[in-house]
Design a protein around this motif. Sequence first.
Motif, PDB file in Angstrom:
ATOM      1  N   ILE A 179     -11.256   9.433  10.077  1.00 62.21           N
ATOM      2  CA  ILE A 179     -10.687   9.782   8.726  1.00 62.21           C
ATOM      3  C   ILE A 179      -9.913  10.893   8.894  1.00 62.21           C
ATOM      4  CG2 ILE A 179     -11.233  10.765   6.508  1.00 62.21           C
ATOM      5  CD1 ILE A 179     -13.922   9.227   6.836  1.00 62.21           C
ATOM      6  N   MET A 180     -10.124  12.085   9.784  1.00 64.85           N
ATOM      7  CA  MET A 180      -9.008  13.082   9.997  1.00 64.85           C
ATOM      8  C   MET A 180      -7.905  12.708  10.222  1.00 64.85           C
ATOM      9  SD  MET A 180     -10.367  16.246   9.317  1.00 64.85           S
ATOM     10  CE  MET A 180      -9.483  17.369  10.566  1.00 64.85           C
ATOM     11  N   ALA A 181      -7.666  11.552  11.477  1.00 60.02           N
ATOM     12  CA  ALA A 181      -6.649  10.979  12.062  1.00 60.02           C
ATOM     13  C   ALA A 181      -5.805  10.352  11.110  1.00 60.02           C
ATOM     14  CB  ALA A 181      -6.937  10.019  13.178  1.00 60.02           C
ATOM     15  N   ALA A 182      -6.434   9.766  10.027  1.00 63.49           N
ATOM     16  CA  ALA A 182      -5.776   8.892   9.009  1.00 63.49           C
ATOM     17  C   ALA A 182      -4.886   9.932   7.768  1.00 63.49           C
ATOM     18  CB  ALA A 182      -6.910   8.087   8.285  1.00 63.49           C
ATOM     19  N   ILE A 183      -5.789  10.883   7.842  1.00 63.18           N
ATOM     20  CA  ILE A 183      -5.201  11.921   7.018  1.00 63.18           C
ATOM     21  C   ILE A 183      -3.899  12.539   7.460  1.00 63.18           C
ATOM     22  CG2 ILE A 183      -5.634  14.439   5.945  1.00 63.18           C
ATOM     23  CD1 ILE A 183      -8.644  13.554   5.646  1.00 63.18           C
ATOM     24  N   ARG A 184      -4.115  12.879   8.971  1.00 64.19           N
ATOM     25  CA  ARG A 184      -2.831  13.466   9.643  1.00 64.19           C
ATOM     26  C   ARG A 184      -1.847  12.294   9.691  1.00 64.19           C
ATOM     27  NH1 ARG A 184      -6.289  13.877  14.041  1.00 64.19           N
ATOM     28  NH2 ARG A 184      -7.625  15.793  13.544  1.00 64.19           N
ATOM     29  N   ARG A 185      -2.144  11.110   9.862  1.00 67.04           N
ATOM     30  CA  ARG A 185      -1.069   9.877   9.809  1.00 67.04           C
ATOM     31  C   ARG A 185      -0.352   9.892   8.284  1.00 67.04           C
ATOM     32  NH1 ARG A 185       3.137   7.451  10.992  1.00 67.04           N
ATOM     33  NH2 ARG A 185       3.306   5.265  10.693  1.00 67.04           N
ATOM     34  N   ALA A 186      -1.310   9.906   7.427  1.00 65.97           N
ATOM     35  CA  ALA A 186      -0.801   9.680   5.943  1.00 65.97           C
ATOM     36  C   ALA A 186      -0.063  11.094   5.617  1.00 65.97           C
ATOM     37  CB  ALA A 186      -2.016  10.089   4.856  1.00 65.97           C
ATOM     38  N   ALA A 187      -0.132  12.165   6.272  1.00 66.35           N
ATOM     39  CA  ALA A 187       0.687  13.249   6.154  1.00 66.35           C
ATOM     40  C   ALA A 187       2.163  12.943   6.709  1.00 66.35           C
ATOM     41  CB  ALA A 187       0.378  14.718   6.631  1.00 66.35           C
ATOM     42  N   PRO A 199       0.921  -1.259   0.025  1.00 64.20           N
ATOM     43  CA  PRO A 199      -0.080   0.283   0.024  1.00 64.20           C
ATOM     44  C   PRO A 199       0.886   1.227   0.213  1.00 64.20           C
ATOM     45  CG  PRO A 199      -0.013  -0.962   2.104  1.00 64.20           C
ATOM     46  CD  PRO A 199       0.728  -2.133   1.065  1.00 64.20           C
ATOM     47  N   GLY A 200       0.344   2.474  -0.697  1.00 65.75           N
ATOM     48  CA  GLY A 200       0.978   3.829  -0.479  1.00 65.75           C
ATOM     49  C   GLY A 200       0.677   4.163   0.672  1.00 65.75           C
ATOM     50  N   PRO A 201       1.440   5.354   1.033  1.00 71.51           N
ATOM     51  CA  PRO A 201       1.281   5.899   2.233  1.00 71.51           C
ATOM     52  C   PRO A 201      -0.067   6.531   2.674  1.00 71.51           C
ATOM     53  CG  PRO A 201       3.025   6.945   1.110  1.00 71.51           C
ATOM     54  CD  PRO A 201       2.661   6.093  -0.162  1.00 71.51           C
ATOM     55  N   VAL A 202      -0.860   6.789   1.761  1.00 77.80           N
ATOM     56  CA  VAL A 202      -2.167   7.302   2.185  1.00 77.80           C
ATOM     57  C   VAL A 202      -2.917   5.976   2.444  1.00 77.80           C
ATOM     58  CG1 VAL A 202      -4.316   8.237   1.140  1.00 77.80           C
ATOM     59  CG2 VAL A 202      -2.015   9.591   0.917  1.00 77.80           C
ATOM     60  N   GLN A 203      -2.995   4.832   1.587  1.00 74.37           N
ATOM     61  CA  GLN A 203      -3.705   3.722   2.078  1.00 74.37           C
ATOM     62  C   GLN A 203      -3.257   2.947   3.365  1.00 74.37           C
ATOM     63  OE1 GLN A 203      -2.268   1.968  -1.892  1.00 74.37           O
ATOM     64  NE2 GLN A 203      -4.245   1.894  -2.522  1.00 74.37           N
ATOM     65  N   GLN A 204      -1.713   3.043   3.564  1.00 77.87           N
ATOM     66  CA  GLN A 204      -1.321   2.516   4.874  1.00 77.87           C
ATOM     67  C   GLN A 204      -1.806   3.119   5.944  1.00 77.87           C
ATOM     68  OE1 GLN A 204       0.441  -0.066   5.081  1.00 77.87           O
ATOM     69  NE2 GLN A 204       0.289  -0.052   7.304  1.00 77.87           N
ATOM     70  N   ALA A 205      -1.956   4.515   5.916  1.00 77.48           N
ATOM     71  CA  ALA A 205      -2.554   5.350   7.042  1.00 77.48           C
ATOM     72  C   ALA A 205      -3.933   4.935   7.514  1.00 77.48           C
ATOM     73  CB  ALA A 205      -2.547   6.788   6.845  1.00 77.48           C
ATOM     74  N   PHE A 206      -4.678   4.831   6.210  1.00 75.11           N
ATOM     75  CA  PHE A 206      -6.390   4.402   6.510  1.00 75.11           C
ATOM     76  C   PHE A 206      -6.274   3.062   7.031  1.00 75.11           C
ATOM     77  CE2 PHE A 206      -6.846   8.312   4.245  1.00 75.11           C
ATOM     78  CZ  PHE A 206      -8.446   8.602   4.453  1.00 75.11           C
ATOM     79  N   ILE A 207      -5.503   2.218   6.622  1.00 79.93           N
ATOM     80  CA  ILE A 207      -5.423   0.763   7.238  1.00 79.93           C
ATOM     81  C   ILE A 207      -5.155   0.771   8.736  1.00 79.93           C
ATOM     82  CG2 ILE A 207      -4.578  -1.424   7.124  1.00 79.93           C
ATOM     83  CD1 ILE A 207      -4.258  -0.914   3.912  1.00 79.93           C
ATOM     84  N   GLU A 208      -3.935   1.344   8.796  1.00 79.35           N
ATOM     85  CA  GLU A 208      -3.456   1.573  10.402  1.00 79.35           C
ATOM     86  C   GLU A 208      -4.334   2.026  11.315  1.00 79.35           C
ATOM     87  OE1 GLU A 208       0.185   3.770  10.841  1.00 79.35           O
ATOM     88  OE2 GLU A 208       1.425   2.491   9.426  1.00 79.35           O
ATOM     89  N   LEU A 209      -5.141   3.027  10.984  1.00 80.22           N
ATOM     90  CA  LEU A 209      -6.150   4.024  11.751  1.00 80.22           C
ATOM     91  C   LEU A 209      -7.356   3.130  11.618  1.00 80.22           C
ATOM     92  CD1 LEU A 209      -4.540   7.161  11.852  1.00 80.22           C
ATOM     93  CD2 LEU A 209      -4.411   5.574  13.538  1.00 80.22           C
ATOM     94  N   GLN A 210      -7.934   2.330  10.875  1.00 82.20           N
ATOM     95  CA  GLN A 210      -9.122   1.777  10.594  1.00 82.20           C
ATOM     96  C   GLN A 210     -10.204   2.934  10.283  1.00 82.20           C
ATOM     97  OE1 GLN A 210      -9.795  -1.121  13.717  1.00 82.20           O
ATOM     98  NE2 GLN A 210      -7.778  -2.139  13.444  1.00 82.20           N
ATOM     99  N   ALA A 211      -9.791   3.698   9.301  1.00 86.36           N
ATOM    100  CA  ALA A 211     -10.370   4.819   9.064  1.00 86.36           C
ATOM    101  C   ALA A 211     -11.712   4.600   8.347  1.00 86.36           C
ATOM    102  CB  ALA A 211      -9.676   5.925   8.449  1.00 86.36           C
ATOM    103  N   MET A 212     -12.334   3.306   8.057  1.00 86.46           N
ATOM    104  CA  MET A 212     -13.406   2.894   7.334  1.00 86.46           C
ATOM    105  C   MET A 212     -14.486   2.107   8.202  1.00 86.46           C
ATOM    106  SD  MET A 212     -10.510   1.123   6.419  1.00 86.46           S
ATOM    107  CE  MET A 212      -9.798   1.693   5.228  1.00 86.46           C
ATOM    108  N   GLN A 213     -15.500   2.449   7.882  1.00 92.00           N
ATOM    109  CA  GLN A 213     -16.829   1.577   8.608  1.00 92.00           C
ATOM    110  C   GLN A 213     -17.230   0.663   7.322  1.00 92.00           C
ATOM    111  OE1 GLN A 213     -18.910   3.401  11.766  1.00 92.00           O
ATOM    112  NE2 GLN A 213     -20.754   1.913  11.155  1.00 92.00           N
ATOM    113  N   CYS A 214     -17.973   1.347   6.495  1.00 95.57           N
ATOM    114  CA  CYS A 214     -18.641   0.587   5.200  1.00 95.57           C
ATOM    115  C   CYS A 214     -17.568   0.550   4.263  1.00 95.57           C
ATOM    116  CB  CYS A 214     -19.810   1.207   4.963  1.00 95.57           C
ATOM    117  SG  CYS A 214     -20.072   2.560   3.875  1.00 95.57           S
ATOM    118  N   GLY A 215     -16.890   1.481   4.256  1.00 98.05           N
ATOM    119  CA  GLY A 215     -15.695   1.801   3.130  1.00 98.05           C
ATOM    120  C   GLY A 215     -16.028   2.310   1.862  1.00 98.05           C
ATOM    121  N   TYR A 216     -17.517   2.431   1.758  1.00100.40           N
ATOM    122  CA  TYR A 216     -17.778   3.105   0.490  1.00100.40           C
ATOM    123  C   TYR A 216     -17.141   4.544  -0.002  1.00100.40           C
ATOM    124  CZ  TYR A 216     -21.019   2.912  -3.741  1.00100.40           C
ATOM    125  OH  TYR A 216     -21.199   2.945  -4.913  1.00100.40           O
ATOM    126  N   CYS A 217     -17.019   5.468   0.923  1.00 98.20           N
ATOM    127  CA  CYS A 217     -16.657   6.713   0.669  1.00 98.20           C
ATOM    128  C   CYS A 217     -15.031   6.718   0.536  1.00 98.20           C
ATOM    129  CB  CYS A 217     -16.758   7.683   1.596  1.00 98.20           C
ATOM    130  SG  CYS A 217     -16.269   7.343   3.330  1.00 98.20           S
TER     131      CYS A 217
END
Length: 161
Positions: A141-149, A83-101
């Motif tokens: 999602i906000m936390a994941a964006i910060r982590r992605a940064a 995974p790229g950095p953005v994907q990795q951050a969203f995975i690490e912080l479990q930033a999705m519930q249904c995942g559609y968005c």
Amino acid sequence: MPTTLKVNGTETSVDADPETPLLYVLRDDLGLNGAKYGCGLGQCGACTVLIDGRPVLSCVTPISVIGSGAVETIEGLGSAEAPGPVQQAFIELQAMQCGYCIPGMMMRTEALLRGNPAPQDRDIRAAFQTNLCRCGTHMRIMAAIRRAAELYRDANPVEEG
């Protein structure tokens, strides 16, 4: 009518009406199902992709306006194995519930970080006004964006001098 598109670094020809929305071409003709059909009106952001690095709502963008622009989808950011950095951050912080968005959120994150690798919360909120999460996972999602940064800066260090 054949149209040539550059998607995730690969040129491909599709036989579609020039007014066909990019989202339909990505999903139906190219088998790239990351971008989602949410509202079909450009109001939810689930279909966000990048064209020449800028976030675009693919459900309301006809392929005729793309020209020689480079289209990037979530599939172009990385893979399950790498995974790229953005994907990795969203995975690490479990930033999705249904995942559609989430694919649209990730693409908008990628665009934001390319232009501003150290965004403040106000920058993030401003950039994400067009992307909705119906599940209410905005804080993750906000936390994941910060982590992605953080991960993005680590992967793309700024050279000094």
